[in-house]
Design an enzyme around this catalytic site. Structure first.
Site, PDB file in Angstrom:
ATOM      1  N   ARG A  35      11.659 -13.191   3.732  1.00 47.34           N
ATOM      2  CA  ARG A  35      11.167 -14.410   4.382  1.00 47.34           C
ATOM      3  C   ARG A  35      12.226 -15.522   4.381  1.00 47.34           C
ATOM      4  NH1 ARG A  35       4.793 -14.581   2.487  1.00 47.34           N
ATOM      5  NH2 ARG A  35       4.004 -13.594   4.382  1.00 47.34           N
ATOM      6  N   LYS A 202      -9.685  -1.940   2.353  1.00 44.73           N
ATOM      7  CA  LYS A 202     -11.059  -2.234   2.757  1.00 44.73           C
ATOM      8  C   LYS A 202     -11.248  -2.247   4.263  1.00 44.73           C
ATOM      9  CE  LYS A 202     -13.066  -4.954  -0.928  1.00 44.73           C
ATOM     10  NZ  LYS A 202     -13.634  -6.247  -1.267  1.00 44.73           N
ATOM     11  N   GLY A 348       0.688  -7.612   5.006  1.00 45.17           N
ATOM     12  CA  GLY A 348       1.638  -7.870   3.931  1.00 45.17           C
ATOM     13  C   GLY A 348       2.078  -6.612   3.198  1.00 45.17           C
ATOM     14  N   GLY A 371      -2.114 -11.963   6.911  1.00 45.76           N
ATOM     15  CA  GLY A 371      -3.355 -12.454   7.519  1.00 45.76           C
ATOM     16  C   GLY A 371      -3.127 -13.045   8.904  1.00 45.76           C
TER      17      GLY A 371
HETATM   18  P1  ADP Z   1      -2.109  -4.870   4.308  1.00 44.06           P
HETATM   19  O1  ADP Z   1      -1.778  -5.889   3.235  1.00 44.06           O
HETATM   20  O2  ADP Z   1      -0.874  -4.266   4.899  1.00 44.06           O
HETATM   21  O3  ADP Z   1      -3.067  -5.415   5.341  1.00 44.06           O
HETATM   22  P2  ADP Z   1      -4.179  -3.684   2.692  1.00 44.06           P
HETATM   23  O4  ADP Z   1      -4.116  -4.849   1.763  1.00 44.06           O
HETATM   24  O5  ADP Z   1      -5.379  -3.533   3.538  1.00 44.06           O
HETATM   25  O6  ADP Z   1      -2.853  -3.640   3.587  1.00 44.06           O
HETATM   26  O7  ADP Z   1      -4.072  -2.324   1.868  1.00 44.06           O
HETATM   27  C1  ADP Z   1      -3.095  -2.048   0.936  1.00 44.06           C
HETATM   28  C2  ADP Z   1      -3.683  -1.379  -0.262  1.00 44.06           C
HETATM   29  O8  ADP Z   1      -4.423  -0.222   0.101  1.00 44.06           O
HETATM   30  C3  ADP Z   1      -2.607  -0.914  -1.198  1.00 44.06           C
HETATM   31  O9  ADP Z   1      -2.819  -1.490  -2.468  1.00 44.06           O
HETATM   32  C4  ADP Z   1      -2.799   0.600  -1.210  1.00 44.06           C
HETATM   33  O10 ADP Z   1      -2.502   1.184  -2.431  1.00 44.06           O
HETATM   34  C5  ADP Z   1      -4.260   0.724  -0.920  1.00 44.06           C
HETATM   35  N1  ADP Z   1      -4.620   2.105  -0.522  1.00 44.06           N
HETATM   36  C6  ADP Z   1      -4.173   2.808   0.542  1.00 44.06           C
HETATM   37  N2  ADP Z   1      -4.696   4.055   0.546  1.00 44.06           N
HETATM   38  C7  ADP Z   1      -5.487   4.148  -0.545  1.00 44.06           C
HETATM   39  C8  ADP Z   1      -6.311   5.169  -1.097  1.00 44.06           C
HETATM   40  N3  ADP Z   1      -6.414   6.365  -0.505  1.00 44.06           N
HETATM   41  N4  ADP Z   1      -7.011   4.906  -2.225  1.00 44.06           N
HETATM   42  C9  ADP Z   1      -6.906   3.692  -2.834  1.00 44.06           C
HETATM   43  N5  ADP Z   1      -6.149   2.676  -2.361  1.00 44.06           N
HETATM   44  C10 ADP Z   1      -5.442   2.898  -1.242  1.00 44.06           C
END
Ligand code: ADP
Ligand code: MG
Length: 387
Positions: A35, A202, A348, A371
């Site tokens: 960043r 989620k 992120g 976000g």
């Molecule tokens: P971003 O920040 O890119 O939007 P998220 O915050 O939605 O992504 O998701 C990232 C998290 O999802 C990470 O901590 C990753 O470990 C978790 N994750 C991905 N696949 C799994 C899984 N099969 N079981 C548990 N956690 C998972």
């Protein structure tokens, strides 16, 4: 769009809101300075155009007195100075005589950085609540405002929207302009075939994104923990995999109305996220936790990706914090890096994973806003851009 290129910068005091919300380790060392690097273009432009540069940024959340020790921007000022090869005067205050004196003594091309804007949150959330007295004070320190903090553009805080509404001239910096230009390749008539990859934790956080993208995408490839809520909604045994109960009904309804969702057909499982061993299964049993997409799923996903003209990716495809479950994400990132397609990454964690794996340069764009990028993709107007 009010581009920085339309601003008359010479001899002016220019307040730039940058996004220096960088990750720090327990020794308060910066672990990812992307960043800071992404802010250099705007700052260098202001130096070349003989402006006096005042930098504002937040760093993390500031909720209690002890955060003042761990959330200082001093380390960031030092790193910026190394990267830009110019002195950066750090003022460990967000307001007051020290700040005003430093600004009054500036010459053209000088850079002054104030302390973490969220230090003002300790006193009644003045920064995050867009307190007008604070916004007017910060605005009074300069002649021109430039917002280049894409990561906070989805929030109306005193240091972005507040300053903009209390100063004569406001513009958008090069990073914000680059983010808008690239993310609009996804929102405005994406070149087809348009394939979306969704993963992460989620479903709930991504409902708006899914609803908007399902209309535009040819297919949505679902991996990560998110896939298990969909598989459970279909009535399959997902063992101990992560499930987002609140979104079950949403998933069931979506599966009824579309055939664009492509779900995993095999899984890398372990007994927990900290598992030291793994195995591949097509059907999960009660004690299995699905932690990565399996090899057949990777090939299936590649078959959709290979002819795509646009790819938008949000969410890691496995529990990448544990190295033994990062292979699916790595294989797909590597595959995309060799395609001739427009590839955009938002989120992120996803951005950090792809940068750390070393594939960032081969993607069209990796957003600096988690976000903010998702809200833009959802079709929302971002207050920090509408200044
Ligand atoms: P971003 O920040 O890119 O939007 P998220 O915050 O939605 O992504 O998701 C990232 C998290 O999802 C990470 O901590 C990753 O470990 C978790 N994750 C991905 N696949 C799994 C899984 N099969 N079981 C548990 N956690 C998972
Ligand atoms: Mg995340």
């Amino acid at each position: 769009m009010k581009s920085i290129e339309n601003a008359e910068l010479k001899n002016k005091k220019v307040i730039i809101r940058v996004d220096y919300n960088v990750p720090l380790n327990e020794n308060l060392e910066i672990t990812d300075d992307n960043r800071i690097k992404e802010s250099l273009k705007t700052i260098n432009y202001c130096i070349t155009h003989e402006a006096k540069i005042i930098l504002l940024s937040h760093l993390g959340k500031v909720k209690e007195e002890k955060d003042l020790k761990t959330k200082s921007l001093r380390v960031v000022a030092k790193r910026l100075s190394e990267l830009i090869k110019s002195p950066v005067t750090f003022i460990p205050k967000t307001r007051g005589i020290e700040v005003e004196n430093a600004i009054n003594n500036m010459k053209n091309g000088d850079i002054v950085m104030l302390e973490n804007t969220r230090f003002e949150d300790l006193d009644g959330k003045k920064e995050s609540g867009n307190n007008q007295e604070l916004a007017k004070y910060w605005a009074s320190l300069g002649d021109i405002f430039i917002n280049d903090a894409f990561g906070t553009a989805h929030r109306a805080h005193a240091s972005n929207v507040g300053i903009a509404s209390n100063i004569k001239e406001s513009y958008l910096g090069f990073l914000v302009l680059k983010e808008i230009e690239n993310l609009s390749k996804v929102t405005n008539n994406p070149k087809k075939p348009f394939i979306v990859i969704l993963g992460g934790a989620k479903v709930h956080d991504k409902i708006g994104t899914i609803e908007n993208l399902i209309k535009k995408a040819d297919y949505i490839l679902v991996g990560g923990a998110m896939a298990y809520t969909f598989l459970y909604a279909k009535g399959l045994n997902i063992g101990k995999s992560l499930i987002d109960e609140d979104s079950l009904l949403f998933c069931q309804n979506l599966l009824k109305t579309t055939d664009k969702l492509i779900l995993p057909i095999d899984h890398v499982v372990g007994e927990s996220v900290n598992s030291k061993t793994k195995c591949v299964k097509t059907q999960l049993e009660n004690n299995d936790m699905g932690l990565d997409i399996g090899p057949k799923t990777r090939e299936l996903f590649k078959s959709y990706l290979k002819n795509s003209k646009t790819i938008f990716w949000n969410g890691p495809l496995g529990y990448t914090e544990n190295k033994i479950f990062e292979e699916g994400t790595r294989e797909i990132a590597k595959f995309i890096s060799n395609l001739n397609t427009t590839s955009i990454v938002g989120g992120g964690d996803t951005a950090a994973v792809i940068i750390n794996m070393g594939y960032a340069k081969k993607f069209t764009h990796i957003s600096t806003g988690g976000g903010a990028s998702l809200e833009l993709i959802e079709g929302k107007e971002l207050p920090g851009i509408n200044i």
